[in-house]
Design a protein around this motif. Structure first.
Motif, PDB file in Angstrom:
ATOM      1  N   ASN A 112       0.818  -1.216   0.000  1.00 26.08           N
ATOM      2  CA  ASN A 112       0.000   0.000   0.000  1.00 26.08           C
ATOM      3  C   ASN A 112       0.858   1.275   0.000  1.00 26.08           C
ATOM      4  OD1 ASN A 112      -1.891   1.998   0.564  1.00 26.08           O
ATOM      5  ND2 ASN A 112      -3.115   0.612   1.828  1.00 26.08           N
ATOM      6  N   LYS A 113       1.137   1.765  -1.217  1.00 26.39           N
ATOM      7  CA  LYS A 113       2.027   2.927  -1.344  1.00 26.39           C
ATOM      8  C   LYS A 113       1.415   4.214  -0.797  1.00 26.39           C
ATOM      9  CE  LYS A 113      -0.186   1.980  -5.395  1.00 26.39           C
ATOM     10  NZ  LYS A 113      -0.240   1.108  -6.529  1.00 26.39           N
ATOM     11  N   ALA A 114       0.090   4.383  -0.981  1.00 24.69           N
ATOM     12  CA  ALA A 114      -0.549   5.605  -0.476  1.00 24.69           C
ATOM     13  C   ALA A 114      -0.468   5.635   1.048  1.00 24.69           C
ATOM     14  CB  ALA A 114      -1.999   5.667  -0.936  1.00 24.69           C
ATOM     15  N   ASN A 167       5.303   4.217 -12.534  1.00 26.75           N
ATOM     16  CA  ASN A 167       3.895   3.889 -12.771  1.00 26.75           C
ATOM     17  C   ASN A 167       3.757   3.142 -14.099  1.00 26.75           C
ATOM     18  OD1 ASN A 167       1.075   4.856 -14.087  1.00 26.75           O
ATOM     19  ND2 ASN A 167       0.867   4.583 -11.890  1.00 26.75           N
ATOM     20  N   GLY A 168       3.352   1.885 -14.007  1.00 27.18           N
ATOM     21  CA  GLY A 168       3.281   1.037 -15.189  1.00 27.18           C
ATOM     22  C   GLY A 168       2.169   1.441 -16.150  1.00 27.18           C
ATOM     23  N   THR A 169       1.050   1.883 -15.604  1.00 23.31           N
ATOM     24  CA  THR A 169      -0.100   2.212 -16.454  1.00 23.31           C
ATOM     25  C   THR A 169       0.214   3.382 -17.385  1.00 23.31           C
ATOM     26  OG1 THR A 169      -1.513   1.462 -14.669  1.00 23.31           O
ATOM     27  CG2 THR A 169      -2.555   2.789 -16.381  1.00 23.31           C
ATOM     28  N   SER A 170       0.788   4.434 -16.830  1.00 21.75           N
ATOM     29  CA  SER A 170       1.088   5.592 -17.681  1.00 21.75           C
ATOM     30  C   SER A 170       2.192   5.234 -18.684  1.00 21.75           C
ATOM     31  CB  SER A 170       1.468   6.813 -16.845  1.00 21.75           C
ATOM     32  OG  SER A 170       2.485   6.479 -15.960  1.00 21.75           O
ATOM     33  N   VAL A 197      -5.668   0.133 -14.993  1.00 25.78           N
ATOM     34  CA  VAL A 197      -5.879   1.467 -14.421  1.00 25.78           C
ATOM     35  C   VAL A 197      -6.487   1.350 -13.022  1.00 25.78           C
ATOM     36  CG1 VAL A 197      -6.856   3.746 -14.897  1.00 25.78           C
ATOM     37  CG2 VAL A 197      -6.331   2.203 -16.791  1.00 25.78           C
ATOM     38  N   GLU A 198      -5.949   2.140 -12.082  1.00 25.14           N
ATOM     39  CA  GLU A 198      -6.470   2.132 -10.708  1.00 25.14           C
ATOM     40  C   GLU A 198      -7.938   2.572 -10.729  1.00 25.14           C
ATOM     41  OE1 GLU A 198      -4.567   1.938  -7.620  1.00 25.14           O
ATOM     42  OE2 GLU A 198      -2.577   1.728  -8.489  1.00 25.14           O
ATOM     43  N   ALA A 199      -8.701   2.144  -9.715  1.00 24.47           N
ATOM     44  CA  ALA A 199     -10.121   2.530  -9.623  1.00 24.47           C
ATOM     45  C   ALA A 199     -10.234   4.053  -9.697  1.00 24.47           C
ATOM     46  CB  ALA A 199     -10.710   1.994  -8.329  1.00 24.47           C
ATOM     47  N   LEU A 203      -4.960   8.691 -10.037  1.00 22.27           N
ATOM     48  CA  LEU A 203      -3.722   8.233  -9.384  1.00 22.27           C
ATOM     49  C   LEU A 203      -2.675   7.873 -10.436  1.00 22.27           C
ATOM     50  CD1 LEU A 203      -5.213   5.959  -6.579  1.00 22.27           C
ATOM     51  CD2 LEU A 203      -4.127   8.180  -6.271  1.00 22.27           C
ATOM     52  N   ASP A 204      -3.101   7.194 -11.484  1.00 20.67           N
ATOM     53  CA  ASP A 204      -2.177   6.809 -12.546  1.00 20.67           C
ATOM     54  C   ASP A 204      -1.906   7.972 -13.507  1.00 20.67           C
ATOM     55  OD1 ASP A 204      -1.735   4.090 -11.873  1.00 20.67           O
ATOM     56  OD2 ASP A 204      -3.665   3.544 -12.740  1.00 20.67           O
ATOM     57  N   LEU A 205      -2.982   8.634 -13.949  1.00 17.74           N
ATOM     58  CA  LEU A 205      -2.851   9.583 -15.059  1.00 17.74           C
ATOM     59  C   LEU A 205      -2.279  10.935 -14.637  1.00 17.74           C
ATOM     60  CD1 LEU A 205      -6.223   8.832 -16.887  1.00 17.74           C
ATOM     61  CD2 LEU A 205      -3.991   7.742 -17.208  1.00 17.74           C
ATOM     62  N   HIS A 212       3.531   8.971  -4.729  1.00 19.54           N
ATOM     63  CA  HIS A 212       3.554   8.178  -3.481  1.00 19.54           C
ATOM     64  C   HIS A 212       4.840   7.349  -3.428  1.00 19.54           C
ATOM     65  CE1 HIS A 212      -1.140   8.178  -3.369  1.00 19.54           C
ATOM     66  NE2 HIS A 212      -0.645   9.181  -2.668  1.00 19.54           N
ATOM     67  N   LYS A 213       5.169   6.727  -4.562  1.00 18.01           N
ATOM     68  CA  LYS A 213       6.336   5.847  -4.592  1.00 18.01           C
ATOM     69  C   LYS A 213       7.638   6.653  -4.489  1.00 18.01           C
ATOM     70  CE  LYS A 213       3.675   2.588  -7.383  1.00 18.01           C
ATOM     71  NZ  LYS A 213       3.260   2.243  -8.757  1.00 18.01           N
ATOM     72  N   ALA A 214       7.653   7.824  -5.139  1.00 12.74           N
ATOM     73  CA  ALA A 214       8.863   8.665  -5.072  1.00 12.74           C
ATOM     74  C   ALA A 214       9.115   9.129  -3.639  1.00 12.74           C
ATOM     75  CB  ALA A 214       8.722   9.862  -6.013  1.00 12.74           C
TER      76      ALA A 214
HETATM   77  N1  HSE Z   1      -1.304   1.580 -10.805  1.00 13.22           N
HETATM   78  C1  HSE Z   1       0.013   1.149 -10.472  1.00 13.22           C
HETATM   79  C2  HSE Z   1       0.864   1.210 -11.740  1.00 13.22           C
HETATM   80  C3  HSE Z   1      -0.012  -0.258  -9.925  1.00 13.22           C
HETATM   81  O1  HSE Z   1       0.311   1.330 -12.846  1.00 13.22           O
HETATM   82  O2  HSE Z   1       2.072   1.194 -11.636  1.00 13.22           O
HETATM   83  C4  HSE Z   1       1.272  -0.669  -9.250  1.00 13.22           C
HETATM   84  O3  HSE Z   1       1.582   0.127  -8.157  1.00 13.22           O
END
Ligand code: HSE
Length: 444
Positions: A112-114, A167-170, A197-199, A203-205, A212-214
């Motif tokens: 849980n990064k957030a 972020n993998g999605t972006s 894509v997150e709910a 968060l992704d876009l 959060h991860k940085a």
């Molecule tokens: N939404 C996040 C991503 C999932 O695309 O990287 C993994 O933390």
């Protein structure tokens, strides 16, 4: 698959809070590798219970109805559960359940990064006071073991610069836009269908997930919790196919990156997430699709780059299980991780915008008339900003022209002032687009 237990060995029972993609992956791989845990740990590691939103949903993993509950707290409180995996997401409930587990002397592993970004300081302290483990490898970069690398493998280093795709999605969206010329909306639709894509899509876009991860990486590298409000956070929504093409013409690729800069002379730190043009020869520029990549500039080791799958069931479960194994080793007294070091805010301050130097890419939609470029250049020159390249794409009659500029070295303060002025400049017909030009080798 073996679910048989060996009665002579100590049994460590794992409860999983949240049985979505990652929860099920963790369950599945704990089961599939059941034969392996006695060999490396001397104990059995048994996935025992999981909490879900709906009991009736079909699930591909092998789990009986009586191992499921909708009551997460009942798993935390279950005296038969030794370790808790918090894989439910969200912040407030996850935090309460984590503290509740600590209070009962139970170690927790999370993705849980957030939660870590917002409450890491309090949670790490609570875990230490309770004498339990709190593993969070899966919170940053999915299957890439970046937390362990920063905390253990590279412990002799200081890190003037850490940057990468978090972020993998972006990254998936940008890669397909670049490689196929597909539109942002089209690829976003596919990403939704693939469940990437997150709910909460923002968060992704909009770069928040990467931020959060940085923040977590900045803490691990420098011992300081940077408040999210002090992080520059920009997402990918303004990147057009035209920008991706222009970047290629400049021998670069556009990536959404997290950047953590530390100035050891004045003890300032800057954390940012934003799109950036990265020279094509850099590994991070060539890290595509849902992959993540992190480049660490260590004072002792030099440059280390880690790439791999940054999201998804299996890679994230790989990191969760790595933490579970560490926690079990700690519980058995075989090894313990180095303590997390906390630096007070007075010892390390946020960098001011004028300290953060770099080159910039600007795309302006302008009226195509005599003197327009001169006015734009004057606006930049007023802030001491010098142009490096200028190009104007051929435009259709009665439509604005697209002016693409890159600057020489300047700083965030000067470019922000110039941008504000450019927005108001007569003949500039749309909000200017600004991206950083990131050159890891040209940074002080
Ligand atoms: N939404 C996040 C991503 C999932 O695309 O990287 C993994 O933390």
């Amino acid at each position: 698959m073996s679910t048989q237990t060996n009665s002579s060995l100590k049994k460590i029972r794992v409860g999983i809070l949240g049985f979505g993609t990652v929860g099920q992956g963790t369950w599945k791989h704990l089961q599939e590798n059941a034969h392996f845990w006695p060999k490396i740990l001397g104990v059995e590691l048994i996935p025992s219970r999981a909490s879900v939103r709906s009991l009736d949903k079909e699930r591909p993993v092998e789990i009986s109805k009586d191992q499921l509950t909708t009551d997460s707290a009942s798993i935390v409180d279950d005296p038969n559960i030794d370790l808790v995996c918090e894989l439910m997401g969200g912040v407030e409930e996850a935090k309460l359940l984590t503290l509740r587990a600590f209070a009962q002397g139970k170690s927790v592993v999370t993705a849980n990064k957030a939660l870590i970004c917002e409450h890491g300081e309090e949670l790490f302290r609570a875990a230490e006071e309770a004498g339990v483990g709190y593993g969070f490898e899966a919170s940053v970069a999915g299957g890439i073991p970046i937390i362990k690398v920063l905390r253990e493998s590279l412990v002799s280093n200081e890190f003037p610069l850490i940057y990468g795709i978090l972020n993998g999605t972006s990254n998936y969206i940008l890669t397909r836009m670049e490689k196929e010329g597909a539109s942002f909306e089209e690829v976003l639709g596919d990403a939704r269908q693939l469940g990437y894509v997150e709910a909460d899509e923002a968060l992704d876009l909009d770069g928040v997930d990467a931020a959060h991860k940085a923040v977590i990486l900045a803490y691990l590298a420098h011992g300081i919790w940077v408040n999210l409000s002090e992080v520059t956070v920009e997402g990918i929504r303004r990147i057009s196919n035209e920008d991706l093409q222009a970047a290629e013409n400049l021998s670069c690729r556009i990536k959404l990156i997290g950047v953590i800069r530390r100035n050891f002379t004045n003890d300032h730190v800057a954390v940012a997430v934003h799109p950036a043009l990265i020279p094509i020869e850099e590994t991070i520029a060539r890290t595509d699709g849902v992959h993540n990549g992190v480049c660490l500039n260590g004072s002792v080791v030099g440059t280390v780059v880690l790439t791999g799958r940054g999201a998804g069931q299996d890679p994230t479960a790989s990191s969760v299980i790595s933490d579970l194994v560490d926690v079990v080793k700690g519980v058995n007294g075989i090894s313990s991780l180095p303590k997390l070091v906390h630096v007070s805010p007075e010892q390390c301050q946020p960098a001011t915008p004028d300290e953060i130097e770099g080159r910039f890419y600007l795309r302006l939609a302008v009226d195509d008339r005599p003197g327009q470029l001169a006015k734009v250049a004057e606006c930049l020159a007023d802030r001491g900003i010098s142009l490096a390249t200028v190009s104007q794409t051929p435009h259709e009659k009665d439509k604005p022209a697209s002016l693409i500029l890159t600057t020489h070295q300047t700083n965030e303060h000067s470019i922000a002032q110039a941008l504000a002025q450019l927005k108001e400049l007569p003949g500039v017909v749309d909000d200017p687009v600004l991206f950083r030009m990131f050159d890891p080798n040209g940074m002080s």
